[in-house]
Design a protein around this motif. Structure first.
Motif, PDB file in Angstrom:
ATOM      1  N   GLY A  99      -5.068   2.849 -18.134  1.00 40.66           N
ATOM      2  CA  GLY A  99      -4.955   3.977 -17.206  1.00 40.66           C
ATOM      3  C   GLY A  99      -4.497   5.216 -17.961  1.00 40.66           C
ATOM      4  O   GLY A  99      -3.854   5.114 -19.003  1.00 40.66           O
ATOM      5  N   MET A 100      -4.854   6.393 -17.432  1.00 37.16           N
ATOM      6  CA  MET A 100      -4.407   7.612 -18.110  1.00 37.16           C
ATOM      7  C   MET A 100      -4.130   8.705 -17.087  1.00 37.16           C
ATOM      8  O   MET A 100      -4.897   8.895 -16.149  1.00 37.16           O
ATOM      9  CB  MET A 100      -5.477   8.092 -19.086  1.00 37.16           C
ATOM     10  CG  MET A 100      -5.038   9.310 -19.890  1.00 37.16           C
ATOM     11  SD  MET A 100      -6.107   9.589 -21.305  1.00 37.16           S
ATOM     12  CE  MET A 100      -5.267  10.912 -22.134  1.00 37.16           C
ATOM     13  N   ILE A 101      -3.023   9.416 -17.277  1.00 38.14           N
ATOM     14  CA  ILE A 101      -2.759  10.593 -16.442  1.00 38.14           C
ATOM     15  C   ILE A 101      -2.556  11.812 -17.343  1.00 38.14           C
ATOM     16  O   ILE A 101      -2.222  11.680 -18.524  1.00 38.14           O
ATOM     17  CB  ILE A 101      -1.575  10.393 -15.468  1.00 38.14           C
ATOM     18  CG1 ILE A 101      -0.295  10.093 -16.225  1.00 38.14           C
ATOM     19  CG2 ILE A 101      -1.875   9.292 -14.468  1.00 38.14           C
ATOM     20  CD1 ILE A 101       0.900   9.972 -15.302  1.00 38.14           C
ATOM     21  N   ILE A 183      -2.267  -0.994 -19.864  1.00 36.43           N
ATOM     22  CA  ILE A 183      -1.581   0.076 -20.589  1.00 36.43           C
ATOM     23  C   ILE A 183      -1.675   1.333 -19.736  1.00 36.43           C
ATOM     24  O   ILE A 183      -2.700   1.573 -19.107  1.00 36.43           O
ATOM     25  CB  ILE A 183      -2.261   0.346 -21.949  1.00 36.43           C
ATOM     26  CG1 ILE A 183      -2.104  -0.858 -22.890  1.00 36.43           C
ATOM     27  CG2 ILE A 183      -1.701   1.617 -22.607  1.00 36.43           C
ATOM     28  CD1 ILE A 183      -2.884  -0.737 -24.175  1.00 36.43           C
ATOM     29  N   MET A 184      -0.604   2.126 -19.714  1.00 39.89           N
ATOM     30  CA  MET A 184      -0.663   3.417 -19.025  1.00 39.89           C
ATOM     31  C   MET A 184      -0.367   4.507 -20.027  1.00 39.89           C
ATOM     32  O   MET A 184       0.690   4.513 -20.664  1.00 39.89           O
ATOM     33  CB  MET A 184       0.365   3.443 -17.888  1.00 39.89           C
ATOM     34  CG  MET A 184       0.385   4.739 -17.113  1.00 39.89           C
ATOM     35  SD  MET A 184      -1.066   4.944 -16.091  1.00 39.89           S
ATOM     36  CE  MET A 184      -0.419   4.341 -14.539  1.00 39.89           C
ATOM     37  N   ARG A 207       9.285   3.199 -12.959  1.00 42.41           N
ATOM     38  CA  ARG A 207       9.192   2.101 -12.002  1.00 42.41           C
ATOM     39  C   ARG A 207       7.934   1.261 -12.274  1.00 42.41           C
ATOM     40  O   ARG A 207       7.956   0.027 -12.210  1.00 42.41           O
ATOM     41  CB  ARG A 207       9.139   2.677 -10.582  1.00 42.41           C
ATOM     42  CG  ARG A 207       9.623   1.739  -9.510  1.00 42.41           C
ATOM     43  CD  ARG A 207       9.942   2.506  -8.250  1.00 42.41           C
ATOM     44  NE  ARG A 207       8.818   3.300  -7.771  1.00 42.41           N
ATOM     45  CZ  ARG A 207       7.780   2.794  -7.105  1.00 42.41           C
ATOM     46  NH1 ARG A 207       7.736   1.512  -6.846  1.00 42.41           N
ATOM     47  NH2 ARG A 207       6.810   3.565  -6.706  1.00 42.41           N
ATOM     48  N   ILE A 208       6.829   1.954 -12.577  1.00 44.27           N
ATOM     49  CA  ILE A 208       5.582   1.250 -12.893  1.00 44.27           C
ATOM     50  C   ILE A 208       5.797   0.343 -14.097  1.00 44.27           C
ATOM     51  O   ILE A 208       5.354  -0.796 -14.144  1.00 44.27           O
ATOM     52  CB  ILE A 208       4.462   2.268 -13.194  1.00 44.27           C
ATOM     53  CG1 ILE A 208       4.012   2.944 -11.909  1.00 44.27           C
ATOM     54  CG2 ILE A 208       3.295   1.607 -13.893  1.00 44.27           C
ATOM     55  CD1 ILE A 208       3.204   4.194 -12.158  1.00 44.27           C
ATOM     56  N   ASN A 209       6.512   0.877 -15.083  1.00 45.43           N
ATOM     57  CA  ASN A 209       6.770   0.124 -16.302  1.00 45.43           C
ATOM     58  C   ASN A 209       7.535  -1.159 -16.008  1.00 45.43           C
ATOM     59  O   ASN A 209       7.175  -2.241 -16.482  1.00 45.43           O
ATOM     60  CB  ASN A 209       7.539   1.004 -17.292  1.00 45.43           C
ATOM     61  CG  ASN A 209       8.060   0.223 -18.483  1.00 45.43           C
ATOM     62  OD1 ASN A 209       9.263   0.081 -18.667  1.00 45.43           O
ATOM     63  ND2 ASN A 209       7.151  -0.305 -19.283  1.00 45.43           N
ATOM     64  N   THR A 210       8.573  -1.075 -15.171  1.00 49.39           N
ATOM     65  CA  THR A 210       9.390  -2.272 -14.938  1.00 49.39           C
ATOM     66  C   THR A 210       8.769  -3.183 -13.883  1.00 49.39           C
ATOM     67  O   THR A 210       8.670  -4.381 -14.096  1.00 49.39           O
ATOM     68  CB  THR A 210      10.815  -1.882 -14.502  1.00 49.39           C
ATOM     69  OG1 THR A 210      10.720  -0.956 -13.418  1.00 49.39           O
ATOM     70  CG2 THR A 210      11.578  -1.236 -15.629  1.00 49.39           C
ATOM     71  N   LEU A 217       2.888   4.662 -22.576  1.00 49.51           N
ATOM     72  CA  LEU A 217       3.011   5.591 -23.693  1.00 49.51           C
ATOM     73  C   LEU A 217       2.903   6.994 -23.118  1.00 49.51           C
ATOM     74  O   LEU A 217       1.886   7.361 -22.540  1.00 49.51           O
ATOM     75  CB  LEU A 217       1.887   5.336 -24.704  1.00 49.51           C
ATOM     76  CG  LEU A 217       1.923   6.146 -25.998  1.00 49.51           C
ATOM     77  CD1 LEU A 217       3.195   5.875 -26.777  1.00 49.51           C
ATOM     78  CD2 LEU A 217       0.712   5.825 -26.863  1.00 49.51           C
ATOM     79  N   VAL A 218       3.996   7.769 -23.242  1.00 52.27           N
ATOM     80  CA  VAL A 218       4.024   9.064 -22.565  1.00 52.27           C
ATOM     81  C   VAL A 218       4.374  10.190 -23.538  1.00 52.27           C
ATOM     82  O   VAL A 218       5.341  10.090 -24.287  1.00 52.27           O
ATOM     83  CB  VAL A 218       4.984   9.025 -21.344  1.00 52.27           C
ATOM     84  CG1 VAL A 218       6.362   8.528 -21.739  1.00 52.27           C
ATOM     85  CG2 VAL A 218       5.091  10.385 -20.662  1.00 52.27           C
TER      86      VAL A 218
END
Ligand SMILES: Nc1ncnc2c1ncn2[C@@H]1O[C@H](COP(=O)(O)OP(=O)(O)OP(=O)(O)O)[C@@H](O)[C@H]1O
Ligand SMILES: [Mg+2]
Lengths: 273, 273
Positions: A99-101, A183-184, A207-210, A217-218
């Motif tokens: 995913g990507m933002i 992966i985000m 929150r998404i991570n946990t 990766l931000v």
């Protein structure tokens, strides 16, 4: 809405993938060397920030992970796949898991929230459904549950362009989540937002991570956001990794080394409100 | 960067400016030379004979006064051909609108990254557009015979040329951040075009479709002169008989219809905006 029901709605936690870069260099066609011999490993389920000045190569690094930017040399590996060298259907298949933002949200502004979110299901569509553009019942359910997760279900029929920046970024997160990714990636996801909204969106990523157990990766250019929300921080300067270590303990001196100049007030966002 | 630590010499290290003036000078002198050349009769340039206009104006004035006395009794005979003209205009615009959707998306860079197919579609469409409408009509009358059909075909070809060129160029020059997001999520170009690019750019299409319709009403009024049906054929016929009273009725009618169509299309356009 309690946190519990939200967690339930975001069912089927995908398995997180590690990311590995091996001697990766990227030189753009105009000769700009944006990454120079970068090697790093991000473990499955980690939440890592990439910090650096404008032009240091943060976007290039993150885009190399999903192949939006082809690497000039070295290899990029995500989970079981080697991204570098893939193209066409195989590349799209791998991207479906990532995913990507974006800083600018990148929604189709004239289209409603629902259809924007369904874009996250495109990679899963079979040949015929892809051709006709018809989502399955499962696609609809995944998209709606992703919107529920980010608290945007009540805006499902609103045109994306008429939402506020923070709301648009939430829809963009829902679009990425409906890929059920492993992966985000987030390229300066809060740079266009005001401080309270920026904190809300960063908390969402945390929150998404946990809760979903995703590797995150931000890219950030503000030092306090990196310290608050991520455990590990990678510092880039002129396309090279100049810092890789815990984020919370990174000192002012560390940041000055990454930035290559003294800390300025605009390097901080301000406290969590 | 107001680097206080930087040496004064390094502060104004401006990169070399690309040299553009030789190119500009060349273009300007070529234009000037061309303009002068077209006015030189010795090399077959344009000869503007102002005397002829002065000599003929009396003749024109007599015809004009005849035109100012419309023969209203002729009106009923114009209804049927006028309806045929309107029919050609509407059907032509509708067929062209349908054909323009895939062709436009193939001709624009963001919706068709493949340079080969894109250039091919553009080349064909440019030919359509470069041939004047009356020339198309003449060629088609020669091919399929006198009547409304060649007029209709000429309008379709002409409209497709206009719509595809204008809309694809508008798509080319706009930003499409949602494309990158969809690509990052593993979408195919077809999925992107169908579900995002088309609805997002629909207003551009609607605008040009209406414009094509306006043009058609005007053009189809004179297409009949080359034998392609409609009110133009009647106009040509009455002109041949020097029946200026009848010609006057036809011209007034065309004027009214064109104005009504333009007004209606303006109202529609404002509603869609
Ligand atoms: N498509 C491109 N073509 C050529 N050069 C590019 C391209 N994209 C980026 N660059 C150059 O590569 C270098 C790194 O760019 P990148 O976008 O990765 O930096 P960044 O750290 O994300 O900066 P910012 O904080 O401004 O987003 C810069 O010098 C930039 O000018
Ligand atoms: Mg960037």
């Amino acid at each position: 809405m309690t946190l519990d029901t939200r967690a339930e709605a975001g069912a089927a936690p995908a398995s997180a993938w590690p990311i590995r870069l091996d001697g990766v260099s990227v030189t753009y066609p105009n000769g700009t060397a944006a990454l120079r011999d970068v090697s790093l490993t991000i473990d499955a389920g980690e939440m890592v920030s990439v910090v650096g000045l404008s032009g240091s190569g943060k976007s290039t690094l993150i885009r190399a992970v999903n192949g939006l930017v082809p690497v000039t040399s070295g290899t990029v590996t995500v989970g079981p796949y080697t991204v570098s060298g893939l193209s066409g259907r195989r590349l799209r298949q791998v991207r479906g898991h990532i995913g990507m933002i974006f800083q600018g949200f990148n929604l189709a502004t004239r289209i409603d929230v629902y259809r924007n979110t369904l874009v996250g299901r495109f990679a899963q569509a079979g040949a015929l459904r892809g051709l006709l553009g018809v989502p399955t019942a499962h696609d609809r359910e995944v998209a709606l549950s992703a919107l529920h997760t980010v608290g945007m279900l009540d805006k499902v029929w609103t045109r994306a362009g008429s939402l506020s920046g923070g709301q648009q970024q939430r829809v963009a997160i829902a679009r990425a989540l409906s890929q059920e990714p492993s992966i985000m990636l987030a390229d300066e996801p809060v740079a266009s937002l005001d401080p309270p909204t920026a904190h809300a969106v960063m908390s969402e990523l945390e929150r998404i991570n946990t809760e979903r157990y995703l590797t995150v990766l931000v890219n950030l250019h503000l030092m306090d956001l990196a310290r608050q929300y991520t455990r590990r921080m990678i510092g880039l300067r002129a396309g090279e990794v100049v810092y890789d270590g815990p984020a919370a303990e990174a000192t002012e001196a560390d940041f000055e080394q990454i930035y290559g100049r003294r800390i300025r007030p605009q390097d901080r966002l301000g406290d969590r409100t | 960067m107001s680097g206080t630590t930087a040496e004064p010499a390094a502060r104004f290290e401006v990169p070399p400016r690309p040299r553009t003036w030789p190119r500009r000078a060349l273009i300007v002198s070529a234009l000037a030379a061309f303009t002068v050349a077209t006015c030189l009769p010795a090399i077959g340039g344009v000869e503007i004979d102002l005397g002829a206009i002065a000599r003929n104006w009396r003749h024109g004035a007599a015809n004009l006064s005849a035109l100012l006395q419309p023969n209203w009794a002729f009106f009923p005979r114009t209804v049927q051909p006028m309806l045929e003209t309107l029919q050609m205009a509407f059907v032509g615009a509708a067929i062209a609108a349908a054909l323009s959707v895939p062709l436009t998306l193939w001709a624009a860079r963001p919706t068709n990254p493949n340079i080969l197919t894109r250039s091919a579609v553009r080349a064909v469409v440019n030919v359509f557009r470069a041939v004047p409408d009356l020339v198309w009509a003449t060629i088609l009358v020669a091919m399929v015979g006198v009547g409304a059909l060649p007029g209709l075909l000429a309008l379709v070809l002409f409209n497709v040329g206009i719509v595809v060129k204008l809309v694809s160029e508008a798509i080319d020059s706009a930003e499409h951040p949602y494309l990158e997001a969809a690509r990052a999520g593993g979408a195919t170009q077809h999925q992107i075009n169908r579900t995002l690019a088309l609805p997002q750019n629909l207003p551009l299409f609607l605008n040009q479709w209406l414009y094509a319709l306006e043009l058609n009403v005007r053009i189809s009024a004179i297409l009949g002169i080359v034998g392609a049906g409609g009110i133009g054929r009647l106009l040509d016929e009455r002109f041949g008989f020097f029946a200026y009273g009848d010609v006057s009725v036809i011209i007034l009618e065309i004027l009214v219809v064109v104005l009504v169509i333009e007004a209606a299309s303006n109202i529609l356009r404002r509603r869609l905006a």
